[in-house]
Design a protein around this motif. Structure first.
Motif, PDB file in Angstrom:
ATOM      1  N   MET A 165      -9.046  -4.934  -1.061  1.00  0.00           N
ATOM      2  CA  MET A 165      -9.671  -3.819  -0.880  1.00  0.00           C
ATOM      3  C   MET A 165      -8.544  -2.403  -0.835  1.00  0.00           C
ATOM      4  SD  MET A 165     -12.918  -4.436  -1.349  1.00  0.00           S
ATOM      5  CE  MET A 165     -13.794  -2.782  -0.641  1.00  0.00           C
ATOM      6  N   ALA A 166      -7.329  -2.737  -0.811  1.00  0.00           N
ATOM      7  CA  ALA A 166      -6.428  -1.641  -0.479  1.00  0.00           C
ATOM      8  C   ALA A 166      -6.677  -0.896   0.610  1.00  0.00           C
ATOM      9  CB  ALA A 166      -6.292  -1.180  -1.951  1.00  0.00           C
ATOM     10  N   HIS A 167      -6.980   0.610   0.026  1.00  0.00           N
ATOM     11  CA  HIS A 167      -7.135   1.610   1.216  1.00  0.00           C
ATOM     12  C   HIS A 167      -8.868   2.198   0.946  1.00  0.00           C
ATOM     13  CE1 HIS A 167      -5.837   5.211   3.798  1.00  0.00           C
ATOM     14  NE2 HIS A 167      -5.987   4.336   4.805  1.00  0.00           N
ATOM     15  N   ALA A 168      -9.583   1.268   0.498  1.00  0.00           N
ATOM     16  CA  ALA A 168     -10.998   1.701   0.255  1.00  0.00           C
ATOM     17  C   ALA A 168     -11.696   2.029   1.550  1.00  0.00           C
ATOM     18  CB  ALA A 168     -11.749   0.432  -0.355  1.00  0.00           C
ATOM     19  N   GLY A 187      -5.410  -5.062   1.098  1.00  0.00           N
ATOM     20  CA  GLY A 187      -6.370  -4.642   2.267  1.00  0.00           C
ATOM     21  C   GLY A 187      -5.672  -4.628   3.438  1.00  0.00           C
ATOM     22  N   THR A 188      -4.796  -5.800   3.794  1.00  0.00           N
ATOM     23  CA  THR A 188      -4.025  -5.901   4.788  1.00  0.00           C
ATOM     24  C   THR A 188      -3.112  -4.717   5.182  1.00  0.00           C
ATOM     25  OG1 THR A 188      -3.745  -8.332   4.517  1.00  0.00           O
ATOM     26  CG2 THR A 188      -2.320  -7.388   6.089  1.00  0.00           C
ATOM     27  N   VAL A 189      -2.399  -4.400   4.082  1.00  0.00           N
ATOM     28  CA  VAL A 189      -1.544  -3.077   4.137  1.00  0.00           C
ATOM     29  C   VAL A 189      -2.451  -1.762   4.333  1.00  0.00           C
ATOM     30  CG1 VAL A 189       0.157  -1.690   2.743  1.00  0.00           C
ATOM     31  CG2 VAL A 189       0.415  -4.190   2.715  1.00  0.00           C
ATOM     32  N   GLY A 190      -3.761  -1.777   3.709  1.00  0.00           N
ATOM     33  CA  GLY A 190      -4.559  -0.627   3.675  1.00  0.00           C
ATOM     34  C   GLY A 190      -4.719  -0.328   5.229  1.00  0.00           C
TER      35      GLY A 190
END
Length: 253
Positions: free
Chosen positions: A41-44, A112-115
């Protein structure tokens, strides 16, 4: 320290629960994580749709855990919502993980972890994204204990820094023969061969993402190289996406 934990594998994932078990005896622990799996999900961010939140009684029963929230949204939602709407006091550190699988090279963009960690950094909070290779011989509990020492050592000199930390940390399949060693390096480059599998069902066409890893930049300074050698890879990240050489070129015209 007051530490907020999140992830993208969901609040029930073993990785985040291992972190809670490792940190709770030593620090004040808060959990705000997606209610379900949210990988890639990145930075969604969820916009215009109500986000349900609920307590996780099992986590809140652990001594040292002051709050545990299951957030029915993205990893970024979880951190942003807690910090901006729920928290009575801003956390000192945001930790996202332990991700079930590596987040190396180009995959950082999609993670998503990084986000979730990035959202902490955007709130001027020290932030760590931590991942474990899915084929690793190391357990989540073992990684969590080792990682706790790294976090504690990393944040102690906060007064001497101009900005918060934003570290992407990846644990290898097995530690180097000389023991646990952290290697700071840059982001490599990774792609996937045959990334989409096509199939037809009931007259409809479907594509499923899969594929084989294809690394195009995995030299000695990279995160890929470090983990392949049995080291714990640490890549300091930034948010600014400005292409400064191109900007300088245009301004110099």
């Amino acid at each position: 320290m007051r530490i907020l934990f999140s992830n993208d594998d969901g609040i029930q994932a073993e990785g985040i629960r291992a972190l809670v078990r490792a940190f709770a005896p030593h620090h004040e622990v808060i959990v705000a994580a997606p209610a379900r799996q949210q990988s890639g999900m990145a930075h969604a961010l969820t916009v215009g749709i109500p986000i349900e939140v609920s307590h996780d009684a099992e986590l809140e029963a652990i001594p040292g855990v002051t709050e545990a929230w299951a957030i029915d949204g993205t990893p970024t939602d979880s951190v942003k919502l807690y910090v901006e709407a729920i928290a009575q006091q801003k956390p000192d550190v945001v930790i996202s993980g332990i991700n079930h699988g590596a987040n190396l090279a180009t995959d950082i963009t999609y993670s998503g972890t990084v986000g979730a960690a990035m959202e902490g950094y955007l709130h001027d909070i020290d932030a760590f994204a931590v991942s474990l290779d899915s084929a690793s011989e190391l357990s989540y509990d073992e990684v969590a204990e080792v990682f706790r020492s790294f976090v504690e050592q990393s944040v102690v000199q906060k007064e001497n820094r101009e900005k918060p930390l934003f570290y992407n940390v990846n644990f290898p399949v097995r530690f180097h023969e000389d023991g646990v060693q952290y290697v700071f390096g840059r982001q490599g480059k990774r792609d996937y061969l045959n990334a989409f599998h096509r199939e037809e069902k009931d007259g409809k066409i479907f594509y499923t993402m899969a594929g084989e890893i294809y690394d195009t930049d995995k030299g000695e300074p990279t995160d890929i190289y470090a983990t392949e050698q049995g080291y714990v890879s640490v890549t300091p990240l930034i948010i600014d996406a400005t292409d400064y050489p191109e900007l300088d070129r245009r301004l110099g015209q």
